[in-house]
Write a protein that holds these residues in place. Sequence first.
Motif, short mmCIF file in Angstrom:
data_model
loop_
_atom_site.label_atom_id
_atom_site.label_comp_id
_atom_site.label_asym_id
_atom_site.label_seq_id
_atom_site.Cartn_x
_atom_site.Cartn_y
_atom_site.Cartn_z
N PRO A 1 -3.96 40.88 -6.67
CA PRO A 1 -5.38 40.67 -7.38
C PRO A 1 -5.93 41.92 -8.17
O PRO A 1 -6.78 41.81 -9.14
CB PRO A 1 -6.35 40.53 -6.26
CG PRO A 1 -5.24 39.81 -5.37
CD PRO A 1 -3.87 40.52 -5.23
N MET A 2 -5.65 43.22 -7.61
CA MET A 2 -5.98 44.26 -8.44
C MET A 2 -5.36 44.60 -9.66
O MET A 2 -6.01 44.54 -10.87
CB MET A 2 -5.68 45.57 -7.58
CG MET A 2 -5.94 46.77 -8.26
SD MET A 2 -5.51 48.45 -7.24
CE MET A 2 -3.58 47.98 -7.34
N PHE A 3 -4.12 44.13 -9.78
CA PHE A 3 -3.30 44.24 -11.18
C PHE A 3 -4.00 43.10 -11.93
O PHE A 3 -3.89 43.29 -13.27
CB PHE A 3 -1.86 44.22 -10.92
CG PHE A 3 -1.33 45.28 -10.28
CD1 PHE A 3 -1.15 46.55 -11.20
CD2 PHE A 3 -0.62 45.34 -8.88
CE1 PHE A 3 -0.35 47.60 -10.72
CE2 PHE A 3 -0.24 46.47 -8.48
CZ PHE A 3 -0.08 47.71 -9.38
N LEU A 4 -4.37 42.02 -11.55
CA LEU A 4 -4.85 40.85 -12.13
C LEU A 4 -6.08 41.44 -13.02
O LEU A 4 -6.43 41.26 -14.27
CB LEU A 4 -4.97 39.59 -11.62
CG LEU A 4 -3.72 38.78 -11.21
CD1 LEU A 4 -4.30 37.59 -10.21
CD2 LEU A 4 -3.23 38.10 -12.39
N VAL A 5 -7.01 42.00 -12.19
CA VAL A 5 -8.09 42.54 -12.73
C VAL A 5 -8.00 43.61 -13.67
O VAL A 5 -8.67 43.44 -15.14
CB VAL A 5 -8.94 43.22 -11.69
CG1 VAL A 5 -10.37 43.85 -12.26
CG2 VAL A 5 -9.39 42.02 -10.61
N ILE A 6 -7.11 44.62 -13.49
CA ILE A 6 -6.81 45.55 -14.45
C ILE A 6 -6.20 45.12 -15.95
O ILE A 6 -6.62 45.53 -16.91
CB ILE A 6 -5.89 46.93 -13.90
CG1 ILE A 6 -6.80 47.33 -12.62
CG2 ILE A 6 -5.73 47.94 -14.70
CD1 ILE A 6 -5.92 48.46 -11.88
N GLY A 7 -5.31 44.13 -15.42
CA GLY A 7 -4.53 43.71 -16.53
C GLY A 7 -5.42 42.82 -17.26
O GLY A 7 -5.47 42.68 -18.85
N ASN A 8 -6.43 42.16 -16.98
CA ASN A 8 -7.25 41.28 -17.80
C ASN A 8 -8.21 42.23 -18.83
O ASN A 8 -8.56 41.90 -19.90
CB ASN A 8 -8.30 40.46 -16.66
CG ASN A 8 -9.41 39.81 -17.71
OD1 ASN A 8 -8.94 38.92 -18.45
ND2 ASN A 8 -10.69 40.23 -17.22
N ILE A 9 -8.68 43.21 -18.00
CA ILE A 9 -9.50 44.28 -18.82
C ILE A 9 -8.68 44.98 -19.79
O ILE A 9 -9.27 45.15 -21.02
CB ILE A 9 -9.95 45.25 -17.87
CG1 ILE A 9 -11.05 44.78 -16.75
CG2 ILE A 9 -10.81 46.30 -18.56
CD1 ILE A 9 -11.39 45.73 -15.73
N VAL A 10 -7.39 45.25 -19.89
CA VAL A 10 -6.62 45.58 -20.78
C VAL A 10 -6.30 44.80 -21.79
O VAL A 10 -6.57 45.07 -23.15
CB VAL A 10 -5.19 46.37 -20.16
CG1 VAL A 10 -4.39 46.80 -21.23
CG2 VAL A 10 -5.59 47.66 -19.15
N LEU A 11 -5.75 43.57 -21.45
CA LEU A 11 -5.87 42.68 -22.39
C LEU A 11 -6.72 42.15 -23.20
O LEU A 11 -6.82 41.74 -24.66
CB LEU A 11 -5.23 41.21 -21.74
CG LEU A 11 -4.73 40.13 -22.54
CD1 LEU A 11 -3.46 40.64 -23.65
CD2 LEU A 11 -4.25 38.93 -21.60
N MET A 12 -8.06 42.04 -22.71
CA MET A 12 -9.16 41.81 -23.30
C MET A 12 -9.53 42.77 -24.40
O MET A 12 -9.90 42.55 -25.37
CB MET A 12 -10.45 41.68 -22.33
CG MET A 12 -11.45 41.11 -22.49
SD MET A 12 -12.98 40.93 -21.44
CE MET A 12 -12.01 40.13 -20.01
#
Length: 494
Positions: free
Chosen positions: A38-49
Motif C-alpha cells: 500500500p505504501m508503494f502504491l501511494v508513492i508510485g501514484n504521486i510520482v506517476l501523477m
Amino acid sequence: MVIAMAGIGVRLNQIFEKNTLVADLIGFGYSAVVTVAPMFLVIGNIVLMGESLELAKVSYAPRQLMSCTILYMFIFSLLTTAPFSSVLSRYMSDVIFEERYEDILPCFYIGLFLNVILSSLLGIPFCIYEVLVGKVGVLYVFTGFCGYMACVLVFYSLKYLQICKDYKKITIFFFVGMASSYVVSLLLVHLCSVPVTDAMLVSITGGFLLIACEEIAMIKRYFKNNSGRYKPVLKYFKKFWMLVLTDIFYTVGLFSHNFVFWTTGIQMIVADTFICAPSYDMASCLAMFTNISSTVILISRLEMHFREKYKGYSEAVIGGRAVDIRNAQKRMFRQLAAELMNLVRIQFIISICIFLICVVMLPQYGFSGLVMQIYPCLAAGYFILFLMYSAIIFLHYYNDLAGALITSIVFVVVTLGVSLYAVDLSETWYGIGVVAGSLLAWGVAYYRLRWVERHLDEHIFCRGMLIDYGSGDKLSSKVYDVREEKRKERTVEQ
C-alpha cells in the motif's frame, strides 16, 4: 498483534513448504503485498501523477506548497493515530479470544471518535493559521484538511482490517483508490483546465476518501452486530496506558530528527506556514526505503517459525508438565535469538546492495549534493531502527509493557538530543541522532528481552490476583480480636 497476523503465517507456510526457489520468491512477494505494497502504491501514484501532468514545469511556489501539504498530511495523520493503535489492538485481541465479536464495532466507533477529535484539534488551528498568515486560498486549505482527515481514517481503519485477514483486499483498496486518483487528476487538468497542483491535491484527497470508505464498508460487513458497550474500551486506555505512551514516543522519535533540521539553515518555509528541510527529508525517505524490507522479513519469519514455538510454550503452560514447560521455554527463546540474528544477516545484505545501487544510480537522476551526503548515516540509523522495532514487537509478545515503554522513551530522547548536537556537525553526520537513538534503544530492548527470559516463570505464574481490584471503603486490617472472642465465649457459657 499476534492474532491479527496469524493469517499471514498460515498462508506463508503453505507457500514455503514446497522448498523451491520459485516458492521462496512467491512467499517473499506475498509478504511484501500484505505489508508494504500500500505504501508503494501511494508513492508510485504521486510520482506517476507528477510525471504525467508535467509537475516539473509548474512554477516553484505552488509546486512546493502542494508538496508540503501532502507531506504534512501524512506525517501528522500518523502522529495523531499513534496513541490509539496498540491499545485498541490489545482490546480487539482480548475480545476475539473471548469470542465477543459484537464488541468490535463499539471499539471501532469510540476509537474513531477520539481519533477524529484529536486530529481536528491539531488540524483546524493550523488551517486557520495557513489562511490568515500564509494567505492561502480557503478552498485549497479545506481540500488539504479533508485529505489529512482522510489519511487519519485510512490509517486508523487498517488495524481493524487485519482482523479480517483478507490482506489482498487491503492492497486492492489502495490500488483502486490510487488508480482512481490518477484518472481524476488527468480529467481535472485536461478536461476541466484545473491547475496541476490543485488537481493533484484534490485527486489524492479523493483517492484516500475512497480507500477510507472501502475500509469502513468492509469493517461493517465483517462485524454486523453492535453490543453498545463503550465503557470497557475507555477503561483499556487507563489499564494499558503504557501501550499508548509507547506508540506516541516511538512515532515522535521517527520524526523528531526531521523536526530538528526543520529549524536549521537547510529549512524551507512555504507560504509563511509550512516548514520543512527538503534535502534532509529526502535523505530520510531514501534511508527508510533502503531498510523497509526488514518489515517483510520480520513478519515472514515470525509467522513461519517463531509463532509455532510461542504457541508450543503457551500450550505447555496450560496443560503440560514442568519439564515440558522448561523445554518449550528454551526452544522458544532459542528461536527468538535465531530470528533476531537472521534478520540482522539478511537485512544487512539487502541494505548494502540497495545502498550501493542508490550511491551509484541516484546521482544520475538528480539526487546528489546534500541529499547524498546525509543519506549514508541515515541509512545506517534506519537499519538499526528497524531492528529496535522488532525487539519492541517481541516485548509486546511477552506483555512487557514497561520494557517497550522504556525502549521508546530512550529512543525519542536520545534521537532528539543527539540530533540537536548534530546540527553543528558536518553534513555527513546529520543522521547520527538516529544512529545513537536506535542503537541505545536496541540495547535497552535486548536487555529487557534477556530479563524477560530470566523472569518468565514469575511473569507467567505470579501475576494473577485472588481478589479483583475495586472501589469503596478500605477494609479493616484486623483479622482476629482475642478479647472479643473471649467475650463471646463467656456470653455463650452464661
